[in-house]
Motif scaffolding. Sequence first.
Motif: not given
Length: 383
Positions: A62-69, A129-134, A175-184
Motif C-alpha cells: 500500500i502506498v500514497r498515490m498523491a495526484s494519481m487520485t 479540465a482544471f479550468t474553473l478559474g482557481t 488551466w490551474m492545477y489541483e483544486t478542480g479535483a477537490d471540488v469535483t
Amino acid sequence: MSSFSPKRLPRVRALLERLVESGLAPGLVAVLARHGEVHVEATGSLAFQGPGSRTPMAGDTIVRMASMTKPIVAACAMTLVEDCTLRLDDPVDEFLPELAGMRVLADPAGPLDDTVPAARPITLRDLLAFTLGTGMVLDESPIAAARNTLGEPPLDEWVSRLGALPLVHQPGERWMYETGADVTGALIQRATGKPFGEALRERVFDPLGMKDTAFSVLPENLSRFATAYVAGDAPTVDDAPDGMWSSPPAFEGGGGGLVSTADDFYAFATALHSGGGAILSRPSVTLMTSDHLTPAQKAVSGFWPGYFSDVSWAFGMNVRTRRTHIGPSVGTYGCPGLYGTAWYNDPAEDLTSVIIMQRAHAGDQRLPLWNDIWTTVYQAIAD
C-alpha cells in the motif's frame, strides 16, 4: 510471440534494482502489461529501517498515490454523467451553491477586494479540465496567502471557505492545477448524497475489485503500508505507516488523498485501457482521455513556460501530444504522483505501465530517473 523482448525486458528489473541500490527509495514496483501479457517486477523493501525493512515490496504494498487520485475522481464523475445525475456543461451551482455568483480578481496579484463578476458559471467540464478559474498558486500574492488558510476541514466546510475567496481568473480562461479535483469530490458527495469516499467505493473501487484503495489504511493492513521519505540525500521519513493515512481524514481530498497498490491501480488502468471495464462506456473513456485545452489556454497556463509543448490535459490527467523520447506515444494518458508513483496507458503500443515508489517529489517527470525508466520500459517492447 511475446509482447516483450526476452532479452531486453530483464533490463527493467535491473534498473529498479540500481535505483534501490542508489538510495532513491527502499523499494520499487513496476507493472507492465501489453497484449494481455502482464509482468510485475518488485524489488527492495517497504522501509529503509524498522520492521518495514524486512518486508519485501510487492504488488499489494500500500502506498500514497498523491495526484494519481485525480483520474480516479474524474472517472467517478463520468459515471454520474453517464447516469444523467450530472451534465458536463451545466453549472455546478445546484449542488455547490457556495460557488455560484463568483467574483474574480481584477489582478491575479492584486488585493482580494478588487474584483469583477465572473463572466459565466463554473461547470463540471471546468472542474475536470482544471479550468474553473482557481487552483494552485505558487507565488506570494494575497490570493496565494488566502488559499493557504483553507486547511483541510470536511468537504462541505472546505467548499464554503473556497467560495468565500475570489477566483484567480475567469472560468475557462486558463488551466490551474489541483483544486478542480477537490471540488469535483465535493460535487460527487453532494450529487450522490453519500460521503465522497463511499461514492468512490460504490462506483469505482468495488466494481473493479480495488480492495486496498481508500483515503486511509485499515489497522490490519498497516504492515503492508510503505514508509514515505522526503526528497534529498538522507533517508528522512516524511510519513510513517502510523502517520497521516493511518486513520480516516476529515478532508477526503480528490486532488491527492488516496492510498492504493500497484495491483489495485493496474485494475483501474486496465478498465480504462479496455474501454471502461465495469465502470464506464468506451465513449466516456474516449472523452475523458482526450485533449481538453485550447491553444489559447495552453499559451497562458502551466507550471513553467512551454509546460504544454508536449502534453495537454484531459479529465484529471495528462495526455501526450508529441513524442519526444524513447517513451510514451502521442495519445498516451495518465499521470505521476508526488511520491514517485506514475501510471500511463499508451493505446498506440497497447501498453499499460504502473510504477510505484515512495520518495517525495520523485514523481517529477523531468528527473533523469524517469527518462531512464521510460526508455527501459519502451525498449523492452518486442515488435
